[in-house]
Design an enzyme around this catalytic site. Sequence first.
Site: not given
Length: 817
Positions: A105, A493
């Site tokens: 870089e 139920s």
Amino acid sequence: MEIYKGRSNPDRRIKGGFGRNMGRTLLISGGVAAFIALLAFIGYFFYLLGTLPKVDRLADYRPPIVSQVFGEDGSLVGEFYLERRTVVPVDKIPKKLIEAFVAAEDANFYQHKGIDYLGILRAAFKNLMSMRKKEGASTITQQVAKSMLLTPEKKFSRKLKEAILAKRMEERLSKDEILYIYLNQIYLGAGSYGVQLAAETYFGKNVENLNLAEMAMLAGLPKAPNAYSPIKHLDKAKERQAYVLERMVKEGYITQAEADHAKSTPIVIRSMKKINGDQSAYFLEQVRIQLEEKYGEDQLYKEGLKIYTTMNADMQKAAYEGVVDGLKALDKRQGFRGPIKYLAEGDVDEFCKRVEDGIDSAALKQGATYQGVVTAVNPAKGDVTVRVGDRTGILTRKNMAWAGKVTLLESYGKPEGAKGKNLPLGSVIEVSVVTPDINKSGALFALDQEPEAQAALFAMDPRTGGVRAMVGGYDFKKSQFNRAMQAKRNPGSAFKPIIYAAAIDKGMTPATIIDDSPVEYDSGKEKSWKPKNYDNIYRGAVTMREALTDSINVVSVKILEGIGVNSAIEYAKKLGITSPLAANLTLALGSSSLTPMELTSAYAVFASGGYRVTPYFITKVVDREGKVLEEVAPPALPVFSAATSAVTLSNEEAKPRTSGGSLTAVPVISPETSYIMTNLMESVVTSGTGQRARALGRPVAGKTGTTNDMKDAWFVGYVPQLVAGVWVGYDQERSLGAGGSGGQAAAPIWTEFMQRSMGGLPVRDFPVPADVTFALINPRTGRLAKEGAEGSVTECFISGTEPTTYDGDAVKTDGEE
């Protein structure tokens, strides 16, 4: 006559003077304009200087970092972040990795003062020669300035600001400090910021353990993280790696032999993925909502909080997989719905490209589900070639047997007028991976289908309220609606145990006899209400235990009628039910909507020995400096056993019990009533509607629930250490169809979850309080039976409520001695 000698023509003299004056004017004007432009530039320059951010704040580099979420055992279960980053000190970053980034870089990083003038000239020359932007000249320092201090706009002013800030940074920060910021700040693809997260994401390692080949590959990523991704494009990544290694040789960081060895070193892509976001998504979303409300977005997403929760990671995984497996099984019972859509031959490539873009691994994951396109069929063998992204595989007849008879068509497009189920070329279907592909071919698929029904699972420790697992739906990405906490549905139920518990506290016992026969109630409308049993069978005289075990509707309604609707509603509120309840007899059949969390929490009262605890998710939050922001301790409950005397709920004892933080345990019913209800619900599992839960192989209590037309299926059950509730249904209510009862749709999910969750927990019996008595009774009469009497059973009672007479005993009347 005058004679002029040696002089030019007067007209020409006039014209020449005019030209010189014009040139002088233009020169002066140009000079003035240049001076004004210079002044403007100087003014603009000083204006920029005044607007530039302060470089000094970089000395205290505090980037946004990941907030981590931990389970009850300290394992990482989730993350919150804007940028997924873990900051690592520069002295822990290998020297060779730093040199790799510098070589790739900014080769002159250690020589320049922020701007590389030679690099600028070199890049300009190369770009001019190629007639396009082939190379950039930004230094590492400039990249840090752009990333940390400036916006990403592409303007001359930003480049000028970048250069000025780079110079300032070099004056105030050391090279190591600049590298520290750069290597922790930079984006390296796959959602990873900084070299530590990139090392974990691509190679499953900490940054200090990388080899040279891996370092060079990471250093090649900043140029184009997606294009050079080792996960998606390993060949391109290796080309870029070779470039970085040659740059390192040229700069003298490594020898050619070292570079050649690194090039030949195999690259193994292995993510150090510590969490599965899909399986924990609903739980984490609830944590996020609570924390964001309390601390705000910035602190949650940027400040690296450590959040400790009640989640058990193994239970959460079991819950997620149980819900997914259960819904798929239910969906397959309902049949194959056909292809998702039909593609023309020319649309296949574009569709597959979109699928490939969404695949985040080198090979398809075993067990994962993907959308694929039928590209070839073999009607004779019944096999289908399916393309998933850029990969191909085979779908055999055996692996789509659940779909029944499917006709394979060797033409593209939706078949018009064809009967039955058809699979033409271009059909988009879902397939699960049986065997992953190798080099993008050779995968073996099974036909799959996304369920249309939804489910929720909520599990908590009944002794503390700590939520151990929660799943709010099939796929969080497609629906963030948390059905475990937000969906109010009729429990059917599954509500009956609340009615029965209220009846126990009103003096009824498991041996109380009720007449199971048709009954009719005036509803105040044209038609009267006639409750019916699920199986349309009426059994005559039954005990309370039989009524709950077989989920007999008529008996439940008669029990509610006997104790009073308002009494039952108040009892439900005592157990923690907060939703509005219907003030009529339909309440006995679960006609009022509740959330799975609500109903599961009510069952937790039975499991805990009578204490109501509040479900909670977070135990502690710590900031990035280690300061504890909040912490709670679970409530401490007494342990009930046969040696423990009964707990009488006096006014003093009925007060909430607090143990650290704000968590409370409230004694709301007696341990004796809790045990009686637990014992009754054990019968539901051993011989009633919840028999699928018997597979757990340990004491279990629970109850199924199924609403009219099978629109909702429930199973809520518990062991002493854990209570869990499961709901299954459609968001837009409709019948689940065949196999859609609580015992068939919800209980299997509950059982799979509990089997996997209980693996590390000891088998425990439900403790029996001292004031519970067991007696031998005749279940046909509810009276005591003699030892060895045919059909006699052992029944449990709260001491003092057991029957006192035997079959055949004369019934005393008033006045008899």
